[in-house]
Design a protein around this motif. Structure first.
Motif, PDB file in Angstrom:
ATOM      1  N   GLY A  49       0.957  -1.328  -0.084  1.00  0.00           N
ATOM      2  CA  GLY A  49       0.153   0.067  -0.049  1.00  0.00           C
ATOM      3  C   GLY A  49       0.782   1.246   0.020  1.00  0.00           C
TER       4      GLY A  49
ATOM      5  N   HIS B  48       3.359   1.877  -1.608  1.00  0.00           N
ATOM      6  CA  HIS B  48       3.838   2.511  -3.089  1.00  0.00           C
ATOM      7  C   HIS B  48       2.396   2.714  -3.979  1.00  0.00           C
ATOM      8  CE1 HIS B  48       7.818   1.246  -2.233  1.00  0.00           C
ATOM      9  NE2 HIS B  48       7.336   0.004  -1.916  1.00  0.00           N
TER      10      HIS B  48
ATOM     11  N   LEU C 122      -8.096  13.489   2.111  1.00  0.00           N
ATOM     12  CA  LEU C 122      -7.358  13.805   3.345  1.00  0.00           C
ATOM     13  C   LEU C 122      -6.774  15.057   3.118  1.00  0.00           C
ATOM     14  CD1 LEU C 122      -7.102  12.255   5.772  1.00  0.00           C
ATOM     15  CD2 LEU C 122      -4.839  11.340   4.933  1.00  0.00           C
TER      16      LEU C 122
ATOM     17  N   GLY D 140       0.478   2.542  11.855  1.00  0.00           N
ATOM     18  CA  GLY D 140       0.292   2.369  10.418  1.00  0.00           C
ATOM     19  C   GLY D 140      -0.885   1.703   9.987  1.00  0.00           C
TER      20      GLY D 140
ATOM     21  N   LEU E  23      -6.681   3.475  16.855  1.00  0.00           N
ATOM     22  CA  LEU E  23      -6.896   2.662  15.580  1.00  0.00           C
ATOM     23  C   LEU E  23      -6.082   1.291  15.680  1.00  0.00           C
ATOM     24  CD1 LEU E  23      -7.138   5.499  12.986  1.00  0.00           C
ATOM     25  CD2 LEU E  23      -9.161   4.027  13.945  1.00  0.00           C
TER      26      LEU E  23
ATOM     27  N   SER F 106      -9.979   2.784  10.305  1.00  0.00           N
ATOM     28  CA  SER F 106     -11.036   4.000   9.780  1.00  0.00           C
ATOM     29  C   SER F 106     -10.450   4.427   8.505  1.00  0.00           C
ATOM     30  CB  SER F 106     -11.437   5.003  10.737  1.00  0.00           C
ATOM     31  OG  SER F 106     -12.539   5.788  10.060  1.00  0.00           O
TER      32      SER F 106
ATOM     33  N   SER G 140       3.645   7.947   4.351  1.00  0.00           N
ATOM     34  CA  SER G 140       2.518   8.704   4.277  1.00  0.00           C
ATOM     35  C   SER G 140       2.181   9.183   5.602  1.00  0.00           C
ATOM     36  CB  SER G 140       1.064   7.756   3.808  1.00  0.00           C
ATOM     37  OG  SER G 140       1.454   7.353   2.518  1.00  0.00           O
TER      38      SER G 140
ATOM     39  N   GLU H 131       1.324  13.155   6.405  1.00  0.00           N
ATOM     40  CA  GLU H 131      -0.040  13.556   6.826  1.00  0.00           C
ATOM     41  C   GLU H 131       0.142  14.298   8.478  1.00  0.00           C
ATOM     42  OE1 GLU H 131      -2.303   9.957   6.839  1.00  0.00           O
ATOM     43  OE2 GLU H 131      -1.921   9.618   4.855  1.00  0.00           O
TER      44      GLU H 131
HETATM   45  C1  LIG Z   1       5.791  -1.958   7.409  1.00  0.00           C
HETATM   46  C2  LIG Z   1       6.338  -1.159   6.237  1.00  0.00           C
HETATM   47  O1  LIG Z   1       7.457  -1.294   5.739  1.00  0.00           O
HETATM   48  N1  LIG Z   1       5.536  -0.048   5.819  1.00  0.00           N
HETATM   49  C3  LIG Z   1       5.826   0.787   4.914  1.00  0.00           C
HETATM   50  C4  LIG Z   1       4.817   0.950   3.865  1.00  0.00           C
HETATM   51  O2  LIG Z   1       3.991   1.638   5.049  1.00  0.00           O
HETATM   52  P1  LIG Z   1       2.502   1.630   5.180  1.00  0.00           P
HETATM   53  O3  LIG Z   1       1.613   2.086   3.912  1.00  0.00           O
HETATM   54  O4  LIG Z   1       1.798   0.578   6.011  1.00  0.00           O
HETATM   55  O5  LIG Z   1       2.323   3.266   6.076  1.00  0.00           O
HETATM   56  P2  LIG Z   1       2.410   4.529   5.818  1.00  0.00           P
HETATM   57  O6  LIG Z   1       2.618   5.262   7.082  1.00  0.00           O
HETATM   58  O7  LIG Z   1       3.085   5.013   4.758  1.00  0.00           O
HETATM   59  O8  LIG Z   1       0.658   4.424   5.376  1.00  0.00           O
HETATM   60  C5  LIG Z   1      -0.359   4.300   6.547  1.00  0.00           C
HETATM   61  C6  LIG Z   1      -1.613   5.027   5.947  1.00  0.00           C
HETATM   62  O9  LIG Z   1      -2.625   4.583   6.123  1.00  0.00           O
HETATM   63  C7  LIG Z   1      -3.721   5.205   6.794  1.00  0.00           C
HETATM   64  N2  LIG Z   1      -4.421   4.756   7.792  1.00  0.00           N
HETATM   65  C8  LIG Z   1      -4.012   4.021   8.744  1.00  0.00           C
HETATM   66  C9  LIG Z   1      -4.869   3.463   9.877  1.00  0.00           C
HETATM   67  C10 LIG Z   1      -6.228   3.672   9.516  1.00  0.00           C
HETATM   68  O10 LIG Z   1      -7.013   3.280  10.432  1.00  0.00           O
HETATM   69  N3  LIG Z   1      -6.646   4.409   8.414  1.00  0.00           N
HETATM   70  C11 LIG Z   1      -5.780   4.684   7.271  1.00  0.00           C
HETATM   71  O11 LIG Z   1      -6.431   5.415   6.394  1.00  0.00           O
HETATM   72  C12 LIG Z   1      -2.814   6.470   7.242  1.00  0.00           C
HETATM   73  O12 LIG Z   1      -3.693   7.627   7.005  1.00  0.00           O
HETATM   74  C13 LIG Z   1      -1.663   6.634   6.096  1.00  0.00           C
HETATM   75  O13 LIG Z   1      -1.988   7.168   4.874  1.00  0.00           O
HETATM   76  O14 LIG Z   1       5.124   2.150   3.018  1.00  0.00           O
HETATM   77  C14 LIG Z   1       5.720   3.242   3.337  1.00  0.00           C
HETATM   78  C15 LIG Z   1       5.929   4.034   2.283  1.00  0.00           C
HETATM   79  O15 LIG Z   1       6.955   3.489   1.187  1.00  0.00           O
HETATM   80  C16 LIG Z   1       6.773   2.931   4.251  1.00  0.00           C
HETATM   81  O16 LIG Z   1       7.242   4.412   4.741  1.00  0.00           O
HETATM   82  C17 LIG Z   1       6.705   2.142   5.364  1.00  0.00           C
HETATM   83  O17 LIG Z   1       7.476   1.937   6.032  1.00  0.00           O
END
Ligand SMILES: CC(=O)N[C@H]1[C@@H](OP(=O)(O)OP(=O)(O)OC[C@H]2O[C@@H](n3ccc(=O)[nH]c3=O)[C@H](O)[C@@H]2O)O[C@H](CO)[C@@H](O)[C@@H]1O
Length: 373
Positions: free
Chosen positions: A14, A16, A168, A203, A231, A257, A277, A281
């Motif tokens: 996700g 990427h 967002l 995350g 969450l 969520s 991300s 954010e």
């Molecule tokens: C474990 C791992 O290697 N994770 C990688 C993965 O992260 P991963 O995609 O898990 O983590 P990120 O922090 O980039 O993104 C999390 C996303 O989930 C969303 N969110 C979260 C919880 C929720 O209930 N609802 C929701 O919408 C957040 O708003 C955010 O947009 O890709 C990123 C970008 O290459 C890397 O920096 C991370 O290290």
């Protein structure tokens, strides 16, 4: 030459996929024609998500892990053939790769067709796949200033920021009152707009260590002084509910969520991992944070992401091994007793925001075409 037709390869996780999807959606709003080339374990599901937003996507043959050289070479050959065919049909002016080994086939196929390639990296450390591919790229764009910028062989390296979901991004200016009211409406949460509010999430998958330690620390504090949004992660609700049993403070606990704008908007302090991300954010919403980098992220890139905020005094970085209930209690107590320091961190975070990163990325590609006219 105006950029009107773009292919984006954004398979893999996700991390990427979603930034690539955000760029695609913004490009469509600019009347551009876009196609996603997906490869990797989640690509079928990702195609459905893309199509639900009206973004066309094709799934390329699956790439095996680069750890198995022979299968990787065979998978790469299949992927390149598939991507070559798709690019021949779609005929984009440019291909944008969002990182990960899943982007290899499309980048190689684009090179064979003479289509200029561009890359985006979503972390503060340029990943291995992008480093290897950078020689093929006209521009390597990054979400944050990279700690290893010198490893890029691209013609140009620019910091565009991390493309955030358009919904967002639109909510980034929301007030705490509006956000709390929105959460109360959506979840019948009984939250109060005037209480200091802590948001906890690990995350997109959640983090069991947060689900265990944060409730323990929060329960040792005076319950009337704060409220909590948590969450827990898609399959981690029960363990977390148990950890909060009998908690006296207002609590909104969910597995996950879609309404992150309300959660971030309502928070005064965020405790989270430091994926690309999430860090972008936090800056966009101007939130003070305690960041505990996921320790197994490739080449420790989450620690580099966290340092981007921590070095600017916008967040406190705590190593995963140092994150104990005692340390968490100290930090929460400091947040309640000395809020000015955390308000200052929030302002520092906001100053690092790079809004409209998708537009900036698209402009960087357009600039390349303008400069070669
Ligand atoms: C474990 C791992 O290697 N994770 C990688 C993965 O992260 P991963 O995609 O898990 O983590 P990120 O922090 O980039 O993104 C999390 C996303 O989930 C969303 N969110 C979260 C919880 C929720 O209930 N609802 C929701 O919408 C957040 O708003 C955010 O947009 O890709 C990123 C970008 O290459 C890397 O920096 C991370 O290290």
């Amino acid at each position: 030459m105006k950029l009107t037709c773009l292919a984006i390869t954004c398979g893999g996780t996700g991390g990427h996929f979603y930034p690539g999807l955000s760029i695609a959606r913004v490009f469509q709003r600019q009347d551009g024609e876009v196609l996603l080339l997906l490869s990797g374990v989640n690509s079928e599901k990702q195609r459905e998500i893309a199509e639900s937003y009206g973004v066309p996507a094709v799934v390329l043959p699956r790439m095996p892990s680069p750890k198995h050289a022979r299968q990787f070479a065979a998978g790469l050959a299949g992927g390149v053939t598939g991507a070559y065919r798709e690019l021949g049909k779609f005929r984009p002016q440019a291909l944008l790769g969002m990182g990960s080994f899943a982007s290899f086939p499309a980048i190689f196929a684009a090179r064979l067709r003479g289509i200029p390639c561009f890359l985006h990296d979503g972390n503060a450390r340029i990943g291995k796949a992008n480093r290897l591919l950078s020689r093929q790229a006209k521009v390597l764009a990054t979400a944050f200033p990279p700690v290893n910028g010198g490893t890029s062989k691209a013609k140009r390296t620019v910091v565009t920021g991390m493309p955030v979901r358009p919904e967002l991004e639109a909510e980034a200016g929301i007030s705490k009152e509006e956000a709390v009211a929105g959460l109360n409406r959506a979840f019948d949460a009984g939250l109060k707009p005037d209480l200091p509010t802590v948001l906890i999430f690990g995350g997109s998958q959640g983090a069991s260590v947060f689900n265990r330690i944060a409730p323990e620390a929060l329960r040792s504090l005076d319950a009337g002084r704060f409220q909590v949004l948590h969450l827990a992660g898609p399959d981690k609700l029960e363990e977390t509910r148990e950890a909060y049993r009998d908690a006296k403070f207002p609590l909104l606990l969910l597995p996950a969520s879609e309404k992150m704008g309300l959660f971030l908007g309502a928070a005064d302090l965020v405790l989270s991992r430091s994926g690309g991300s999430t860090v972008a954010e936090l800056a966009l919403f101007g939130k003070a944070a305690v960041l505990i980098p996921y320790p197994y992220a490739a080449e420790g890139h989450q620690a580099d992401n966290a340092r981007y905020l921590a070095d600017a005094d916008a967040a406190v970085l705590v190593d995963n091994t140092d994150f104990t209930a005692r340390r968490a209690t100290e930090l929460f107590r400091d947040f309640l007793d000395a809020p000015e320091g955390w308000r200052h961190r929030a302002e520092r975070a906001r100053a690092l925001a790079k809004p409209h990163a998708a537009e900036t990325m698209l402009a960087a590609i357009s600039d390349y075409f303008d400069s070669t006219r």
